[in-house]
Write a protein that holds these residues in place. Structure first.
Motif, PDB file in Angstrom:
ATOM      1  N   GLU A  35       0.960  -1.102  -0.024  1.00  0.00           N
ATOM      2  CA  GLU A  35       0.016   0.065   0.128  1.00  0.00           C
ATOM      3  C   GLU A  35       0.787   1.066  -0.029  1.00  0.00           C
ATOM      4  O   GLU A  35       2.070   1.197   0.391  1.00  0.00           O
ATOM      5  CB  GLU A  35      -0.956  -0.075   1.171  1.00  0.00           C
ATOM      6  CG  GLU A  35      -2.051  -1.003   1.159  1.00  0.00           C
ATOM      7  CD  GLU A  35      -2.905  -1.097   0.167  1.00  0.00           C
ATOM      8  OE1 GLU A  35      -3.212   0.175  -0.128  1.00  0.00           O
ATOM      9  OE2 GLU A  35      -3.464  -1.993  -0.148  1.00  0.00           O
ATOM     10  N   ASN A  37       1.072   3.748   2.010  1.00  0.00           N
ATOM     11  CA  ASN A  37       1.425   4.071   3.200  1.00  0.00           C
ATOM     12  C   ASN A  37       2.646   3.406   3.641  1.00  0.00           C
ATOM     13  O   ASN A  37       3.624   3.644   4.448  1.00  0.00           O
ATOM     14  CB  ASN A  37       0.441   4.130   4.248  1.00  0.00           C
ATOM     15  CG  ASN A  37      -0.358   2.908   4.451  1.00  0.00           C
ATOM     16  OD1 ASN A  37      -0.506   2.313   3.374  1.00  0.00           O
ATOM     17  ND2 ASN A  37      -0.679   2.483   5.762  1.00  0.00           N
ATOM     18  N   GLU A  38       2.549   2.031   3.272  1.00  0.00           N
ATOM     19  CA  GLU A  38       3.640   1.123   3.657  1.00  0.00           C
ATOM     20  C   GLU A  38       4.888   1.048   2.822  1.00  0.00           C
ATOM     21  O   GLU A  38       6.191   0.998   3.440  1.00  0.00           O
ATOM     22  CB  GLU A  38       3.021  -0.375   3.089  1.00  0.00           C
ATOM     23  CG  GLU A  38       1.887  -0.885   4.116  1.00  0.00           C
ATOM     24  CD  GLU A  38       1.343  -2.228   3.792  1.00  0.00           C
ATOM     25  OE1 GLU A  38       0.781  -3.015   4.479  1.00  0.00           O
ATOM     26  OE2 GLU A  38       1.409  -2.640   2.531  1.00  0.00           O
ATOM     27  N   VAL A  40       5.861   4.196   1.982  1.00  0.00           N
ATOM     28  CA  VAL A  40       6.532   5.360   2.366  1.00  0.00           C
ATOM     29  C   VAL A  40       7.302   5.011   3.693  1.00  0.00           C
ATOM     30  O   VAL A  40       8.400   5.491   3.793  1.00  0.00           O
ATOM     31  CB  VAL A  40       5.455   6.335   2.775  1.00  0.00           C
ATOM     32  CG1 VAL A  40       5.967   7.529   3.662  1.00  0.00           C
ATOM     33  CG2 VAL A  40       4.819   7.030   1.673  1.00  0.00           C
ATOM     34  N   GLU A  41       6.656   4.209   4.607  1.00  0.00           N
ATOM     35  CA  GLU A  41       7.407   3.927   5.913  1.00  0.00           C
ATOM     36  C   GLU A  41       8.750   3.022   5.598  1.00  0.00           C
ATOM     37  O   GLU A  41       9.739   3.193   6.169  1.00  0.00           O
ATOM     38  CB  GLU A  41       6.423   2.919   6.578  1.00  0.00           C
ATOM     39  CG  GLU A  41       5.343   3.676   7.258  1.00  0.00           C
ATOM     40  CD  GLU A  41       4.481   2.741   8.223  1.00  0.00           C
ATOM     41  OE1 GLU A  41       4.930   1.464   8.497  1.00  0.00           O
ATOM     42  OE2 GLU A  41       3.395   3.025   8.414  1.00  0.00           O
ATOM     43  N   GLU A 119       1.383  15.518   6.238  1.00  0.00           N
ATOM     44  CA  GLU A 119       2.199  14.443   6.073  1.00  0.00           C
ATOM     45  C   GLU A 119       3.458  14.105   6.634  1.00  0.00           C
ATOM     46  O   GLU A 119       3.975  13.021   7.026  1.00  0.00           O
ATOM     47  CB  GLU A 119       2.574  14.399   4.403  1.00  0.00           C
ATOM     48  CG  GLU A 119       1.276  14.235   3.564  1.00  0.00           C
ATOM     49  CD  GLU A 119       1.253  14.541   2.107  1.00  0.00           C
ATOM     50  OE1 GLU A 119       2.523  14.870   1.895  1.00  0.00           O
ATOM     51  OE2 GLU A 119       0.275  14.514   1.450  1.00  0.00           O
ATOM     52  N   ASP A 122       2.825  12.820  10.252  1.00  0.00           N
ATOM     53  CA  ASP A 122       2.419  11.407  10.114  1.00  0.00           C
ATOM     54  C   ASP A 122       3.865  10.642  10.012  1.00  0.00           C
ATOM     55  O   ASP A 122       3.935   9.473  10.682  1.00  0.00           O
ATOM     56  CB  ASP A 122       1.464  11.023   9.030  1.00  0.00           C
ATOM     57  CG  ASP A 122       0.387  11.625   9.099  1.00  0.00           C
ATOM     58  OD1 ASP A 122      -0.196  11.901  10.580  1.00  0.00           O
ATOM     59  OD2 ASP A 122      -0.559  11.980   8.207  1.00  0.00           O
ATOM     60  N   MET A 123       4.604  10.884   9.220  1.00  0.00           N
ATOM     61  CA  MET A 123       5.963  10.107   9.089  1.00  0.00           C
ATOM     62  C   MET A 123       6.822  10.163  10.155  1.00  0.00           C
ATOM     63  O   MET A 123       7.443   9.261  10.664  1.00  0.00           O
ATOM     64  CB  MET A 123       6.728  10.728   7.862  1.00  0.00           C
ATOM     65  CG  MET A 123       6.290  10.454   6.763  1.00  0.00           C
ATOM     66  SD  MET A 123       7.449  10.956   5.137  1.00  0.00           S
ATOM     67  CE  MET A 123       7.507  12.805   5.188  1.00  0.00           C
ATOM     68  N   SER A 126       5.258   7.375  12.429  1.00  0.00           N
ATOM     69  CA  SER A 126       5.916   6.316  11.841  1.00  0.00           C
ATOM     70  C   SER A 126       7.392   6.197  12.154  1.00  0.00           C
ATOM     71  O   SER A 126       7.688   4.871  12.452  1.00  0.00           O
ATOM     72  CB  SER A 126       5.876   6.133  10.634  1.00  0.00           C
ATOM     73  OG  SER A 126       4.229   6.359  10.035  1.00  0.00           O
TER      74      SER A 126
END
Length: 255
Positions: A35, A37-38, A40-41, A119, A122-123, A126
Motif C-alpha cells: 500500500e 503508506n507501507e 512510504v514507511e 504528511e 505522520d511520517m 511512523s
C-alpha cells in the motif's frame, strides 16, 4: 567560479529530492501488494540517510569556494548581535507566518492545515528519526540552496549602489527564491506562508551577513512546529473541538 559551486548545491538538492524515486520503484516491483503508506514507511530509513548525506555535501561545497557573495563580503554580525538576530528572527518568522496564515485563510479561503505539514507529522509518528530530516538536515540543505545558491546569486545580478537599489534587488531575489521555495514544498494552497518565511530568512541573511542565522532560525521554527504537532497534538484537537462548539453556539444565537 562561485556560481559553479552554487549550481552544485542546487544539483545536490535535486539529487536528494529524486534519489528515493528508484528505491521506491524497486520496492514496488519486488512487492506489488504494498500500500502507498507501507511503501512510504519502508523508504523512511533511506530518506534519512539521503538527507544526511545531502546536508554534509552542501556544507562542504558551500565552504570550498573562497569567492564569497556580496552579502557575506559585507559587514558580518558579531556573536552577540548574531544571537540577537536569531532570537528576533524566530519572533519575526512567527509573526509573519501568523499574518500570512490569516490572509491565506480569511481572504483567500484556503484550508487552515497544510497537507505537507500533516504528511510530515505522520511520517514522524511512523519513524521518530524523521525528526532529524525535518528539524536538522532539511533546514540546512534548504538554506544553502534557497539563500546561498538562489537568493544571493539573484541578488548579485542587481546593482546595489543605493538603498533603493538594494531594496529592489532584495524584493526581486526574495520573490523568485520564495516562489521556488514554495513550489519545492508542493503545497500551493499555502504558497503565501512559504513566501513570507522565505522573505524573513532572506532578510536575516542580508542583515547579519551570516548564513548561519537563517539556518538556526529555520531549525528552531521547524522544531517548534514538530513539538506542537506531536507532543501537544491532543491538546490542539481538543482546542479545535471547543472552537467548533463555540462557533455552533454563536451561530445559534446570532443567526
Amino acid at each position: 567560479m562561485r556560481r559553479l559551486y552554487s549550481l552544485l548545491i542546487i544539483l545536490t538538492f535535486l539529487a536528494v529530492q529524486f534519489a528515493l524515486l528508484p528505491i521506491g520503484l524497486v520496492f514496488a516491483a519486488l512487492d506489488p501488494t504494498l500500500e502507498p503508506n507501507e511503501l512510504v514507511e519502508k523508504m523512511i530509513p533511506y530518506q534519512i540517510i539521503t538527507f544526511a548525506l545531502g546536508a554534509i555535501i552542501v556544507i562542504v561545497i558551500g565552504n570550498l569556494h573562497k569567492n564569497k557573495n556580496r552579502i557575506e563580503l559585507g559587514k558580518q554580525s558579531d556573536p552577540l548581535l548574531t544571537t540577537v538576530w536569531i532570537i528576533g528572527g524566530v519572533v519575526l518568522a512567527y509573526l509573519s507566518q501568523i499574518v500570512a496564515s490569516l490572509i491565506n485563510i480569511s481572504i483567500l479561503g484556503n484550508p487552515v492545515e497544510s497537507e505537507n505539514t500533516m504528511e510530515i507529522v505522520d511520517m514522524i509518528f511512523s519513524s521518530p528519526f524523521m525528526v532529524l530530516v525535518v528539524v536538522l538536515f532539511g533546514p540546512i540543505i534548504e538554506e544553502y540552496v534557497f539563500r546561498r545558491a538562489i537568493f544571493a546569486e539573484i541578488f548579485e545580478l542587481f546593482k546595489a549602489n543605493s538603498r533603493t537599489q538594494k531594496v529592489i534587488a532584495f524584493l526581486i531575489a526574495g520573490l523568485v527564491s520564495g516562489l521556488i521555495f514554495a513550489v519545492a514544498h508542493a503545497d500551493f494552497t499555502h504558497i503565501l506562508v512559504y513566501l513570507s518565511m522565505s522573505y524573513v530568512f532572506s532578510f536575516l541573511y542580508v542583515m547579519s551577513g551570516r548564513l548561519l542565522v537563517p539556518i538556526i532560525v529555520h531549525i528552531l521554527m521547524n522544531g517548534i512546529v514538530v513539538l506542537i504537532q506531536t507532543v501537544f497534538r491532543d491538546y490542539l484537537e481538543q482546542a479545535a473541538e471547543l472552537q467548533d462548539q463555540l462557533n455552533t453556539i454563536l451561530t445559534t444565537f446570532f443567526m
